[in-house]
Each structure stands twice: as C-alpha cells, then as structure tokens.
Motif scaffolding. Sequence first.
Motif, PDB file in Angstrom:
ATOM      1  N   VAL A 118      21.242   7.809   2.925  1.00 48.37           N
ATOM      2  CA  VAL A 118      20.873   6.396   3.031  1.00 48.37           C
ATOM      3  C   VAL A 118      21.997   5.614   3.686  1.00 48.37           C
ATOM      4  N   GLU A 177       5.799   3.364   5.554  1.00 41.93           N
ATOM      5  CA  GLU A 177       5.871   4.067   4.270  1.00 41.93           C
ATOM      6  C   GLU A 177       4.521   4.149   3.583  1.00 41.93           C
ATOM      7  N   SER A 237       6.053   0.186  -0.030  1.00 39.50           N
ATOM      8  CA  SER A 237       5.989   1.602  -0.377  1.00 39.50           C
ATOM      9  C   SER A 237       4.604   1.933  -0.915  1.00 39.50           C
ATOM     10  N   PHE A 287      19.407  -2.027   6.311  1.00 37.73           N
ATOM     11  CA  PHE A 287      18.609  -1.940   5.094  1.00 37.73           C
ATOM     12  C   PHE A 287      19.028  -3.062   4.147  1.00 37.73           C
ATOM     13  N   GLY A 301      12.389  -3.118   2.054  1.00 36.40           N
ATOM     14  CA  GLY A 301      11.518  -2.184   1.368  1.00 36.40           C
ATOM     15  C   GLY A 301      11.190  -2.655  -0.040  1.00 36.40           C
ATOM     16  N   THR A 325      13.840   6.629   0.328  1.00 36.90           N
ATOM     17  CA  THR A 325      14.485   5.864   1.392  1.00 36.90           C
ATOM     18  C   THR A 325      15.203   6.771   2.386  1.00 36.90           C
TER      19      THR A 325
END
Length: 215
Positions: free
Chosen positions: A133, A87, A50, A114, A19, A96
């Motif tokens: 998360v 996203e 994002s 992740f 991400g 997240t």
Amino acid sequence: MQARRQGGTKGMKNIGIMGGTFDPIHYGHLLLGRQARKEYALNEVWFMPSGQPPHKRDHLVTEAKHRWEMIRLALEGQEGLCLSDFEIRRPGATYTAQTLALLHKTYPDTRFYFIIGADSLYEIEQWYRPDLVMTQAVLLVADRDYQKVHPEMNRQIQMLEDSYGAMIFRLHSPEIDISSVEIRERAAKGCALDGLVPDVVLEYIKENKLYDRST
C-alpha cells in the motif's frame, strides 16, 4: 518538498483515491475530496466504493447498487470528483494493496494519492500487505479523532516513512464531526439528517427506506 507535494514527473496524471463503503456518503467525504484535489494539485479524485470490504464482514453493508447511486447523486456538479467502479465490480473481498497494483497496471502513467483519515494512519500496519500500500501510493492524511492511545501524528508519519519508504503528507482540512455510523444510527431512530448529507442523498435514503430498522 514542493516537487514531492505536486506529483513531480512530467506527463504523469495525479489521481486521488477516496476508498470506503460510503454507507452513506456524507459532507465530510466531499470536503476531503475537494481539499485533496486543491491542496495537492490533483487532476481528479476518484470516489471508489468497495464491494465487500474484508474488515467489515461482521456487519451488514448496504447493497452496492444503493451506495453507488448515493455517491453518483452526491458528486453531480462537483468538478474533478469522479465515481469509479474499479473496486465495486470486483467479486469477493477487495484489498487496497491489490486494488493499487491493478490500478498501476491499468493506468501506468498515473501517480495515485490514497486519501485516509488518522484512524487508518495508526492502523495501516494491520492491513493486508501494508508495505505494498505504502509503496504504490502517496498517502494523504486528514486529521480525525482517534480514541485509542497513539503517538503524535508527525511521529507516526516519520515512523512509517522510515520503516516502509512511504511518502505521506497531511491534509489541511477543517475537521467535520460526521461519520457514516452516526448517520445510519440517526436514520434508524428517525432523527433528522439535515446538514450531514447532501439533499439528494437524503431524499434517496428516505425514498428507499435505507437504514430504517422498523420494517
């Protein structure tokens, strides 16, 4: 330990998530994605830009369409590295914890990994719902220079595992001293970006005058 590293449950897909804003994507991102896929036997690594990250509201982020296109160009021919719009197509700020919850609903037979740097490992307790998360994804942590005073990384990992029931492993990838901030600053000054971003990304930056502060 080996069973945990390789994802475990039969029939489950193992997907890595990279991400960030990717403003712009650079060779360090690609190296991490390839290393995570290889070291932890991931089916794919999804690069997930994002839209408007809540922690970056105080500075300008390049338009999503440009960041998307740079990632698309950089991933061409990169086996197992994929571009995801999960996203970027969501309106407003994206967190997240929320993204991972939605991913599990959409892909129930998938285990998510992740991928983060050391800076995120030390600051993750400041995120929105860090508990969610760390219970919804295995964390893969890459060594990265972190300027603030901090405990040794293995101690930080142990603390988070004990406090949150997290599953955290280290990524054994060579450190590449590249940051998107540095690239933007160099581009704004007209400095060369060779060796920092793929050639196709460099050409896109030039053609679209991204990060050029003279206009």
